[in-house]
Every structure is written in C-alpha cells, then in structure tokens.
Design a protein around this motif. Structure first.
Motif, short mmCIF file in Angstrom:
data_model
loop_
_atom_site.label_atom_id
_atom_site.label_comp_id
_atom_site.label_asym_id
_atom_site.label_seq_id
_atom_site.Cartn_x
_atom_site.Cartn_y
_atom_site.Cartn_z
N SER A 134 -6.97 1.92 3.74
CA SER A 134 -6.04 1.11 2.95
C SER A 134 -5.96 -0.31 3.47
O SER A 134 -6.15 -0.56 4.66
N SER A 135 -5.66 -1.21 2.59
CA SER A 135 -5.33 -2.57 3.00
C SER A 135 -3.81 -2.66 3.13
O SER A 135 -3.10 -1.67 2.92
N ALA A 177 0.82 -1.22 0.00
CA ALA A 177 0.00 0.00 0.00
C ALA A 177 0.85 1.26 0.00
O ALA A 177 0.53 2.24 -0.69
N GLU A 221 -2.79 -2.52 -0.76
CA GLU A 221 -3.31 -1.50 -1.69
C GLU A 221 -3.77 -0.27 -0.94
O GLU A 221 -4.54 -0.36 0.03
N ALA A 281 -7.91 0.89 -0.50
CA ALA A 281 -8.55 -0.32 -1.02
C ALA A 281 -10.02 -0.39 -0.66
O ALA A 281 -10.81 -1.03 -1.36
N PHE A 282 -10.42 0.27 0.42
CA PHE A 282 -11.80 0.19 0.90
C PHE A 282 -12.37 1.60 1.08
O PHE A 282 -11.65 2.56 1.32
#
Length: 564
Positions: free
Chosen positions: A456-457, A245, A460, A463-464
């Motif tokens: 973030s994940s 990420a 990534e 990501a969410f």
C-alpha cells in the motif's frame, strides 16, 4: 484506607460459578502509593499476599469524576459467601520497559495469554439504567450495557431521557480522556450528537464500517454531502473529506443556538470484524489523530466501534499506554485494561486484540511515525547530499530501527510458498502468505500462485504490486497479473541487459510477440532520463477490452540505488 480489588470465584449452592469484585484492605496502604502488581484470588478463608504489594498501585475503582451522577442504586453485592471453600490462586503482572517490548512479545506468547485470561471479564458493576425497559431499544446489543457509575449522562434530550450507551474512560494518569460508546443506531443519532456537543468533543475515532459481513454495524450519523442536516437541534455540515489507504478523515461544522465548532472524525476502515488490524497501519492512523488534535481544547475523545468494547478498548489502550510509555519509560498493559474494564465492561474482547496493543506499542516506540512538511523534507534532502552531512547517520539509524520491529515469522507464515516449491530454508526473500496476490483462473492448466505481493501507499491500499522479473516460463502469469489488476505501468529497476529473460514478454520494436494465449505489440517508446516502452496486450486476435490493455514499461538505466 484504600482497597485492593481482587477477583474471586464464587461457588453457590447451584454449583454455578460467578465472578465478582471484592474489596480487601491492604494493611492501611493507600492505593495511590502502591505499585501495580495485581493479585487475582480464589479465597480459601485467608489471604496470602507477598511483600511486593508494598511496591505497586492497586486501586483502579476510584470514582470517575465529580461530574458523574451517583444517584442510581449502586449497592455492591455482599461478598461474605464468596470467601468460602475456593482454591487459592495468585497471578502477578509487572511493568514492561519500552525497549524490552519486542523481546517480551516474542518470548512470552503463552505468558501474554495467561495475562489476558487473568483479567476480570463480564459484568462487574451495576448497569441498572441501561437495563430499564425504556432504554433497552437504545442498546445496539442485548448484553452490553454501560456501568451506572461511569455512564455519560445527557443533560438535554428530545425525549427527556438522559441515557446513552457510553462510558467515561480514564487514561493512565487518572484523567477522563475518552468516551467509549457503541456505534449509533438510527434512534440514537440525535443523542450521539448531543453528547458530542455537551462534552466539548472535537475528535471522534470510528473503528468500524457501517456494514460488515452483510450486517449493520453502525448507522451513518453524518451527512453524506456538504448539505446541512439537523440532528435534533444540532446542525451538522460536512466541510472536508480526505481518503487514505486505511482510513478516512471527515471534518464537520456543528452548530446550535449556543454557537459552533469544528469536529473531526477519524474513520479507520480496514479493521476486520473478526480479526485485528496491521499494527503499523494502526500506528499511522493513531499518528494522524495525535498530530491534528486541537491543542487549546481539553476534552475527551469519543471512540466507538460497533459494540464499543473490543476495537474501542484496543485503540484506547494503545493511545493511553503510548502517553504512559513516553512519560515513564514503562507500560503495564494488563493494569490499564483492568482500569478500562472498571469503567466499561469487557474492554478489549479477545486475546488477539490484547496482543495487538503490544505489537502496536512496539512499532510506535521502536520506529515511531514522524511526519515532515514538504519544505522541511526538501531542506533535509539538500543537507543529505552533502558529503559532510550528519543526516547520513540519522537515516542509517532510521533504517536500522525498521529492523528492530521486523516480525518474527515461522514456516507457517510462508506455507503457500512452500506448497508451490519455494525453499524457505535457502531463499533470502520470502513473501508472507497474508500479503500474497492470487491470479484468476483465466488460463487453463495454470495455477493461481505467483511470486508477488501487494504493497500500500500512504493514500491508497494495494497501490503497488512488488514482484520479481518474469522468467520465460512465468511470463504468462506475469501478463495475467497485469490484466487481473488493470495495471498500466510496469517499472523495472534493473538494466534489461542484466536480465537474461528480458525478452520473455517484452516485444522488439515494430513486432508482435506471442506469449501463451496473449499477443503483445510494441507500440513505440522514448528514452530521455529513463527508457519507456509502450506495449499493447491482446488475447490472441481478440482484444481484452475495447482499446486493449496498455502497459507502459519504465526501464531505469545506470541509477545507483546504494545510497548508504
């Protein structure tokens, strides 16, 4: 005799103020036996040092190592004229217990500013080699040079020069643990890899992007693909690249006529040029660097940003103070920054970077990042679901530790929400402005604010999207958000029967549902472990894309999330 280094303001005849380091003998005490209280003095003819001198360590200017070349002229300017007609001022910096970091940061904001501003800044040691005419073009910036006494001296070079803009940096144990350097220029890439080879380096920490704000910050000094490239007489081939990420990990095989070895580059990609990184992201990145270190090789890490002083100093200070805190239980940020600045000018450039060191240390010691293998994780979860498992208590403590690093926020942190009618006094859940998601102006008479944030994940960034279930009035903005972000999956963690506005945008089977300028069609679904509904979104009668937007909505049913 050892000496106490003090900072004296110098009034010259021209009335210009200069700063220089002057050595003051402290009653015969050796620096290594004195505790770490620092005195910064503008001298008015005499010294007035408290008894606490006998309890702290002062000398930070010892020779870097026998390996360094001291052949350059390193004469120190006379301080005789510096000790006349100046106001007297002393500031003391004390150690901080690791468990008191959070309190110290929250209650001592103005104190941290004063602490940072009391540190010596500017050019305090000779930099003759970096200023030579033949070396000027090798410096990325016109005013940043390596100190002669701690500079890295190349043993071999194509142009027969031993110069590179880099310095050895000691850790808190007085060992050479780092090399701080500028981001390589096109003309110095060969020199950079020569330094990597001769210093037996296996880890490179890169803290800048190649381009930032349309300005070149660093030349790409590695091959883009897996093809081999020669840099001088050193062959470099990239054998691995993994993206996370906030950073990228690259592994290279470097070889020459003497042999070969693997070098890992840890490239932090989300450090803003004129800002500071999220402390937790920096902790996660640092954790990856530590756990992938080659244990059998003792060699300095190369750390660089663009100039090799601001971000570089911040990271090195965090890394070194982590080790110090774990071994001693206390840290002294100001003391170590001064150590770094005795090795390379202006390490840690801004107060914001200085505060980031404290914030990252607080995160590291209150809620450290611990990784597990997949097999170890599975085993721990098998134990967890047993009624008599002690892991329940472990996880409770782990969750509580996250509360210990929760940042202290003010109304200014929620200003955007307040402007859009969010009551910051009554709301239990508030979103920080810096994580806000903003909508594009695709629908007339609708604003750009929505109660949603990016998360973030591990792999990534952003990501969410975390948001509340849309009210009937907010359904249009909810659809705008899906379209703006090309989202194809919506997961609802509540039973729809419990949500009054569940039909605000979700159409009934085999039906179309108009929502503002959009038209939604129920495409089908399934219901095994979860209920899945497939929805097609169109803008009126015109599809938003060739195949329209597909949103798969996952609705969880009868799942108990209250594990603790």
């Amino acid at each position: 005799m050892h000496t106490l280094k003090m900072k004296a303001g110098v009034n010259l005849a021209s009335l210009q103020e200069y700063e220089m380091e002057t050595n003051v003998v402290t009653n015969g005490y050796r620096g290594s036996t004195l505790p770490n209280v620092h005195a910064y003095v503008n001298v008015n003819g005499m010294w007035d040092l408290p008894a606490a001198i006998e309890q702290r360590e002062f000398d930070i200017q010892e020779d870097i190592s026998d390996r360094l070349d001291h052949s350059e002229d390193s004469s120190i300017l006379s301080t005789e004229n510096a000790l006349k007609d100046n106001p007297f001022h002393v500031t003391f910096i004390t150690d901080v217990q690791m468990h008191e970091l959070h309190t110290d940061i929250g209650a001592n904001g103005s104190g941290l500013i004063g602490e940072f501003e009391s540190l010596p800044f500017g050019e305090h040691q000779p930099c003759y080699v970096g200023k030579r005419q033949e070396n000027i073009s090798k410096n990325r910036y016109k005013t940043i040079f390596p100190y002669d006494h701690s500079r890295v001296i190349l043993k071999a070079s194509v142009d027969n020069s031993d110069y590179i803009n880099a310095n050895y940096i000691k850790d808190s144990d007085e060992k050479i643990a780092y090399i701080a350097t500028q981001g390589p220029k096109n003309s110095t890439i060969n020199d950079f890899w020569q330094m990597v080879w001769q210093e037996n380096v296996t880890q490179i920490v890169m803290l800048t992007n190649l381009m930032e704000d349309d300005k070149i910050k660093c030349s790409q000094y590695w091959p883009e693909s897996t093809d081999e490239e020669y840099y001088g007489d050193i062959n470099i081939s990239k054998c691995e690249e993994r993206h996370f990420a906030f950073y990228v990990i690259r592994k290279f095989t470097m070889s020459n006529s003497e042999g070969s070895r693997v070098v890992t580059q840890y490239h932090y990609t989300k450090w803003p040029d004129h800002g500071t990184p999220d402390p937790f992201s920096l902790v996660v990145f640092h954790s990856h660097v530590l756990r992938t270190k080659t244990a059998e090789i003792e060699a300095p890490k190369i750390v660089h940003c663009s100039a090799g002083i601001g971000r570089t100093g911040t990271y090195i200070a965090f890394d070194s103070l982590c080790k110090e805190g774990k071994s001693k239980g206390t840290i002294n940020v100001a003391s170590y920054v001064k150590v770094m600045r005795s090795c390379r000018m202006n390490m840690v450039q801004t107060y914001e970077q200085y505060k980031t060191i404290y914030l990252a240390l607080n995160e590291e010691f209150k809620a450290p990042v611990r990784t597990k293998s997949i097999s170890a994780f599975r085993e721990s979860m098998q134990h967890f679901f047993r009624e008599d498992s002690p892991d329940h208590i472990i996880f409770q403590k782990e969750f509580k530790s996250l509360s210990d690093i929760k940042p202290v926020c003010t109304k200014d942190d929620f200003r955007d929400g307040t402007l859009h009618g969010v009551n910051t006094e009554e709301e239990e859940m508030l979103q920080l402005d810096r994580y806000n998601l903003y909508l594009t102006p695709t629908v007339s008479h609708r604003g750009n604010y929505i109660r949603a944030i990016y998360v973030s994940s591990f792999l990534e960034e952003n990501a969410f999207i975390v948001t509340q279930y849309p009210s009937e009035n907010g359904a249009v903005d909810f659809l705008r958000m899906i379209i703006d972000n090309d989202s194809d999956t919506v997961i609802c963690m509540d039973t729809l029967a419990e949500i009054e506005s569940s039909t605000a945008w979700l159409p009934e089977p085999s039906l179309y549902k108009p929502v503002g300028p959009y038209s939604l069609q129920h495409e089908g679904g399934s219901e095994i472990d979860v209920k899945v509904t497939s929805v097609k979104i169109q803008a009126g009668t015109v599809k938003l894309s060739q195949d329209a937007i597909q949103a798969n909505v996952f609705v969880t049913e009868n799942i108990n999330l209250a594990l603790f």
